[in-house]
Write an enzyme that holds these catalytic residues in place. Structure first.
Site, PDB file in Angstrom:
ATOM      1  N   ALA A  16      -8.756  17.339  40.792  1.00 34.78           N
ATOM      2  CA  ALA A  16      -8.302  18.557  40.178  1.00 34.78           C
ATOM      3  C   ALA A  16      -7.245  18.036  39.180  1.00 34.78           C
ATOM      4  O   ALA A  16      -6.731  18.587  38.257  1.00 34.78           O
ATOM      5  CB  ALA A  16      -7.522  19.717  40.998  1.00 34.78           C
ATOM      6  N   GLY A 104      -8.070   2.832  41.026  1.00 34.58           N
ATOM      7  CA  GLY A 104      -7.451   2.661  39.539  1.00 34.58           C
ATOM      8  C   GLY A 104      -5.870   2.765  39.727  1.00 34.58           C
ATOM      9  O   GLY A 104      -5.153   2.967  38.765  1.00 34.58           O
ATOM     10  N   THR A 106      -2.014   2.284  40.678  1.00 36.08           N
ATOM     11  CA  THR A 106      -1.391   1.201  40.304  1.00 36.08           C
ATOM     12  C   THR A 106       0.127   1.271  41.212  1.00 36.08           C
ATOM     13  O   THR A 106       0.227   2.462  41.765  1.00 36.08           O
ATOM     14  CB  THR A 106      -0.901   1.052  38.851  1.00 36.08           C
ATOM     15  N   ALA A 128      -8.489  -2.587  39.463  1.00 38.28           N
ATOM     16  CA  ALA A 128      -7.839  -2.912  38.161  1.00 38.28           C
ATOM     17  C   ALA A 128      -6.908  -2.074  37.754  1.00 38.28           C
ATOM     18  O   ALA A 128      -6.776  -0.883  38.146  1.00 38.28           O
ATOM     19  CB  ALA A 128      -9.251  -2.903  37.198  1.00 38.28           C
ATOM     20  N   ASN A 130      -6.462  -1.231  34.823  1.00 40.58           N
ATOM     21  CA  ASN A 130      -7.085  -0.512  33.639  1.00 40.58           C
ATOM     22  C   ASN A 130      -8.640  -0.738  33.522  1.00 40.58           C
ATOM     23  O   ASN A 130      -9.095  -1.714  33.689  1.00 40.58           O
ATOM     24  CB  ASN A 130      -6.315  -0.993  32.284  1.00 40.58           C
ATOM     25  N   HIS A 161       3.619   4.557  27.384  1.00 36.52           N
ATOM     26  CA  HIS A 161       2.821   5.488  28.075  1.00 36.52           C
ATOM     27  C   HIS A 161       3.498   7.125  27.873  1.00 36.52           C
ATOM     28  O   HIS A 161       4.549   7.297  27.651  1.00 36.52           O
ATOM     29  CB  HIS A 161       2.738   5.348  29.593  1.00 36.52           C
ATOM     30  N   LYS A 165       4.472   9.367  33.370  1.00 36.02           N
ATOM     31  CA  LYS A 165       4.223   8.018  34.187  1.00 36.02           C
ATOM     32  C   LYS A 165       5.167   7.468  35.039  1.00 36.02           C
ATOM     33  O   LYS A 165       6.352   7.447  34.614  1.00 36.02           O
ATOM     34  CB  LYS A 165       3.587   6.974  33.351  1.00 36.02           C
ATOM     35  N   GLY A 171       0.335  -0.551  35.396  1.00 34.61           N
ATOM     36  CA  GLY A 171      -0.460  -1.719  35.983  1.00 34.61           C
ATOM     37  C   GLY A 171      -1.135  -2.428  34.921  1.00 34.61           C
ATOM     38  O   GLY A 171      -1.414  -3.651  35.128  1.00 34.61           O
ATOM     39  N   THR A 172      -1.444  -1.831  33.896  1.00 37.07           N
ATOM     40  CA  THR A 172      -2.012  -2.684  32.736  1.00 37.07           C
ATOM     41  C   THR A 172      -1.318  -3.606  32.083  1.00 37.07           C
ATOM     42  O   THR A 172      -1.679  -4.717  31.920  1.00 37.07           O
ATOM     43  CB  THR A 172      -2.657  -1.718  31.508  1.00 37.07           C
TER      44      THR A 172
END
Length: 276
Positions: A16, A104, A106, A128, A130, A161, A165, A171-172
């Protein structure tokens, strides 16, 4: 012939939430069956149909509280939540039909990374920072450039971002920094520069620096700058829609479903390799 995506099914963590809804929408659009999804009680979503939460048709399935209840009959688990929730899910998934996991999430600690590595003996895990295809191409280009340019070229990673966040650098950004470090033949832990702050904050030669911005509703912007005394090279990527991450995650899930247990990343999924 049955398409690969229709031969598998998924369960979604935090279904959600903002990312969970995107994952559900892309799954429905691509005809990938959703077997279930989890959510916390505070989301007040237990009575809502997952398809309607995603802005699509009703699919007759509602979020539940437990991983086992959501993933009991799924082939793949997709998780973009928080480290503690992701690790708890990996333990619970052992009692389900899930064999492919896409992570995904991080912000993991070193010990939590070790726990994921241990779980990869049981699941095919694609993890990953990203899942955008464009970002992963940026990672490959960053690795290539770092491997070709000498240590007299400074490397700086800038990320922006949305204001909500939690972890920083993203993380990217860390993924891009790790790619640059790999290109230079060393781990990021030895090349990462401390934050520039205070009267004695000079840049160290050969280090990889990071800068972070948080503002408004920015989905994600990343830039890697290589700088010498006489020229600059800038490689950048901007996400214009959150769906690019969901599409990449679903692509990874389909790929992982055909793999043996192990820990993989998007370089493996896209066949980009790790050339420095």
């Amino acid at each position: 012939m049955t398409k690969p995506e229709t031969a598998m099914s998924v369960a979604i963590a935090g279904v959600a939430g903002r990312m969970g809804r995107q994952l559900a929408a892309v799954s429905i659009d691509r005809g990938i069956p959703i077997r279930g999804g989890t959510e916390v009680a505070a989301a007040n979503a237990y009575g809502d149909d997952i398809g309607l939460l995603a802005g699509r048709r009703a699919i007759g399935i509602k979020p539940v509280a437990t991983v086992a209840g959501a993933a009991e009959e799924a082939g793949a688990w997709i998780d973009f939540t928080r480290p503690e929730a992701t690790l708890s899910a990996l333990r619970a998934l052992e009692a389900t039909t899930v064999r492919a996991v896409v992570i995904g999430t991080t912000g993991f600690s070193a010990a939590e990374e070790d726990a994921i590595r241990a779980a990869s003996s049981r699941f095919a895990i694609v993890k990953a920072g990203n899942f955008s295809i464009g970002v992963n191409l940026l990672e490959a280009l960053t690795r290539l450039a770092a491997g070709r340019l000498g240590t007299d070229w400074d490397i700086e990673v800038l990320e922006t971002h949305h204001r909500m966040k939690a972890d920083a650098p993203s993380g990217t950004a860390l993924m891009l920094g790790a790619a640059a470090a790999e290109g230079r033949g060393a781990p990021l832990s030895t090349l990462r520069a401390p934050p520039y702050d205070g009267p004695e904050a000079r840049r160290e030669t050969g280090k990889i620096g990071f800068a972070v911005r948080r503002a408004g509703g920015v989905i994600g912007e990343h830039e890697v700058t290589f700088g010498s005394e006489k020229e600059l090279i800038r490689l950048s990527h901007t996400a214009l829609a959150r769906s690019v991450f969901a599409e990449g995650a679903l692509h990874a899930a389909i790929w992982a479903a055909a793999q043996a247990p192990g820990l993989y990343d998007m370089n493996d999924v896209l066949g980009l390799g790790h050339t420095g």
